[in-house]
Structure formats: structure tokens, C-alpha cells
Design an enzyme around this catalytic site. Structure first.
Site, PDB file in Angstrom:
ATOM      1  N   GLU A 188     106.429 -10.399  47.387  1.00 43.41           N
ATOM      2  CA  GLU A 188     106.785  -9.812  46.438  1.00 43.41           C
ATOM      3  C   GLU A 188     107.532 -10.526  45.290  1.00 43.41           C
ATOM      4  O   GLU A 188     107.405 -10.214  44.223  1.00 43.41           O
ATOM      5  CB  GLU A 188     107.562  -8.586  46.934  1.00 43.41           C
ATOM      6  CG  GLU A 188     106.497  -7.280  47.532  1.00 43.41           C
ATOM      7  CD  GLU A 188     106.214  -7.677  48.947  1.00 43.41           C
ATOM      8  OE1 GLU A 188     105.360  -7.376  49.560  1.00 43.41           O
ATOM      9  OE2 GLU A 188     107.005  -8.554  49.561  1.00 43.41           O
TER      10      GLU A 188
ATOM     11  N   HIS B 185     108.381   2.369  54.799  1.00 41.44           N
ATOM     12  CA  HIS B 185     107.333   2.771  54.112  1.00 41.44           C
ATOM     13  C   HIS B 185     107.548   3.902  53.529  1.00 41.44           C
ATOM     14  O   HIS B 185     106.530   4.739  52.777  1.00 41.44           O
ATOM     15  CB  HIS B 185     105.981   2.720  54.931  1.00 41.44           C
ATOM     16  CG  HIS B 185     105.225   1.555  55.587  1.00 41.44           C
ATOM     17  ND1 HIS B 185     106.135   0.583  56.206  1.00 41.44           N
ATOM     18  CD2 HIS B 185     104.126   1.000  55.284  1.00 41.44           C
ATOM     19  CE1 HIS B 185     105.288  -0.635  56.477  1.00 41.44           C
ATOM     20  NE2 HIS B 185     104.115  -0.403  55.896  1.00 41.44           N
TER      21      HIS B 185
END
Length: 327
Positions: free
Chosen positions: A62, A131
Site C-alpha cells: 500500500e 477488514h
């Protein structure tokens, strides 16, 4: 006017497609956004139609995704990054808050960073740890970033295009459990609101309920239940979390005299805290009850079997409404 029914995820796909068509400097990038079309298929078929040079699969890194996109933005491109899940954004946090957010101010406006960072956020899908986060307050606290979250397929379609067209960096939060919810989208006439304006979804006279993104449906459900019981709730979808359209919120509170702020994130130090403080400051003499906040509990996001107890529902919203009306 051409109106069609779309799911929220499909509306984002259509909005990204239109942005790609209108500006060759628009680039999509992220983990699995190309051949797979993204974990939630938001970018489905876009690589096939626009090529690997404009819809790019990246390594699972990321910080590298955002860092590369930032460099491309400095060179005149308009990259759109996808962070696959909310909890994965933290490796890129330094890039976003230390570099992306500050470049325009640091250069007195000489350098811009037209970068959009898409983040599926929130719970409701029975996912595992990391998540189901709600990181909006981290980014809204950072000067130099715009933070937005669409509350309907129509807003998703137009807001993603508005975000991509801006010269400011935008953190674009997508309520992931709502990707499959359908609604009407007018794909021709253009957005009916600027990106930083709130939307009044339902007018009312007794209590103002302010929310955004993931919590729009339970807010409207609570308003329906309240109406059946003879109470009138005004529901406002913020849409933009930085900047916040305080004028719309304050105008409503001056009419209703009461405010309940709803978010999925834990209440402590959340977006609702800023709205509560600002409203108490500006509408002190019009408020007939304390501003109340409804949100997740102050715990790490729980296992899937417990998330229905953690996420606010109409009952918890209406409990706050009852307390506001009883004050």
C-alpha cells in the site's frame, strides 16, 4: 435525462469509466484492480476496455501504491488508487498524511496532488480482522485532505467523478456492505450538489439526525419507524467529512432544536464529536437538548458473529431520539 437503476458498486464502476473516457490522464491502480476487477468488482472490465497502461495491477504494498500515485500526480496525471480493504490503508498512512496532504500548502499552491484514494470501509460483511475498519476520523483530522463518502448509487456515480477532477487529494470512502444496494442514477444531467455539500434526505421537525455513508439506511429506517409513532426526524447525509457542510446542519438544528449524530465508527473522538462540539458552539440558544452521538462501541472491531451488536441499528438511533425528546 437518462435514468437507470444501478447497484452502488456498479455506479462507481460507471463513474470511473466516464472519468477514464473524459481524461486520458486518469489512471487506476491497486491490488487486483485490473484482470480481476477488484475484490468487490468495482473496476470490473475497465482494464479490458482501457488497457494495462491505464488500469494497472500493483504489488501488494500500500505504501508503494500511494507513493507511486503521488509521484504520478506531481507529473500531471490523475491517479485513482484502490486500497483493497480499510484496515490495509495504515502502511500508506505516512505517505498520505505526511506527503500527499501537505504538498499544496508547502508549495503555496504551486504544486497540486490530484490524487483519489478509494477505500472500502466499514463492517456488515462478516469479514475477518482488519477488514471492517472505519478510519475516517484519522483522515478528516489531517489538513490538506478532502474526505468524502457517498450515501447512494447516484452520489457514488457523480462524486467519484467530482473527486477525480479535483486538484486536491481526496480520500474516497466506500461503504462496502452497501455495494449491492440499488438505486436510481441519472447519468446525463450532472451532479446536483457540489462535492462538499450535505444532502437533506428527509425533512422533519422534531429531531435532526446527521449521518453519512454506511449509516444512511438505518437512519432512514429509524425515521420511518419514528413517523409511524408520530415523531418527525430530519435526516441529513453529510457526504463530505472534510470539509463538513456545517451550514446545512446548523440550519436544520435551529428548526428542530435537537441533534443526534450517527456513525459506524466508535463514538470516542469520531466525526460526530466535531459536529456535536461545533453545533453546541453555534446553536447553543436554539438547542433544547444536549447533542447525542450514536456509534460503534469503543473496542476493536469484533468477530463477525458479534458485528450486528456492534454496528448501530434503528433501535439504538431511536433510543437517542427518545432521550433527546425527553430532555
Amino acid at each position: 435525462m437518462t435514468t437507470t437503476t444501478m447497484a452502488l458498486g456498479a455506479a462507481l464502476n460507471a463513474g470511473l469509466r466516464r472519468a477514464l473516457e473524459q481524461d486520458r490522464k486518469v489512471i487506476l491502480m491497486g491490488e487486483d484492480v485490473g484482470r480481476l476487477g477488484g475484490v468487490f468488482r468495482v473496476t470490473d472490465t475497465l482494464q479490458k476496455d482501457f488497457g494495462e497502461g491505464r488500469v494497472m495491477d500493483t504489488p501488494l504494498a500500500e505504501s508503494g501504491i500511494v507513493g507511486t500515485a503521488f509521484g504520478m500526480a506531481l507529473r500531471g496525471y490523475r491517479p485513482v488508487c484502490e486500497i483493497q480493504f480499510d484496515g490495509f490503508v495504515y502502511p500508506a498512512f505516512d505517505q498520505i498524511v505526511s506527503q500527499v496532504a501537505k504538498i499544496r500548502y508547502r508549495t503555496a499552491g504551486a504544486v497540486t496532488a490530484p490524487l483519489t484514494i478509494r477505500i472500502p470501509y466499514g463492517g456488515g460483511i462478516g469479514a475477518v480482522e482488519h477488514h471492517s475498519e472505519s478510519p475516517e476520523a484519522y483522515f478528516a483530522h489531517t489538513a490538506g485532505l478532502r474526505v468524502v463518502s457517498p450515501g447512494s448509487p447516484s452520489d457514488a456515480y457523480w462524486m467519484i467523478q467530482q473527486a477525480v477532477a479535483l486538484d486536491d487529494p481526496v480520500v474516497f470512502l466506500e461503504p462496502k456492505h452497501r455495494y449491492w444496494e440499488r438505486g436510481e442514477v441519472d447519468v446525463d444531467t450532472g451532479p446536483d450538489l457540489p462535492l462538499d455539500r450535505a444532502r437533506i434526505l428527509r425533512t422533519g421537525s422534531d429531531v435532526t439526525v446527521v449521518t453519512f455513508g454506511a449509516m444512511v439506511p438505518p437512519a432512514l429506517q429509524a425515521a420511518d419507524i419514528a413517523a409511524a409513532e408520530g415523531r418527525s426526524l430530519e435526516v441529513i447525509d453529510l457526504r463530505s467529512l472534510s470539509p463538513i457542510d456545517f451550514d446545512t446542519v446548523e440550519e436544520s438544528v435551529r428548526r428542530t432544536g435537537r441533534l443526534v449524530v450517527l456513525q459506524e465508527a466508535p463514538v470516542f473522538c469520531g466525526i460526530g464529536a466535531e459536529i456535536a462540539a461545533r453545533t453546541a458552539e453555534r446553536c447553543f440558544y436554539q438547542l433544547e437538548a444536549p447533542v447525542l452521538r450514536v456509534g460503534g462501541f469503543d473496542i476493536p472491531y469484533p468477530p463477525a458473529k458479534l458485528e450486528s451488536h456492534h454496528r448501530p441499528d434503528p433501535d439504538r438511533i431511536l433510543d437517542a431520539v427518545d432521550r433527546a425528546l425527553a430532555a
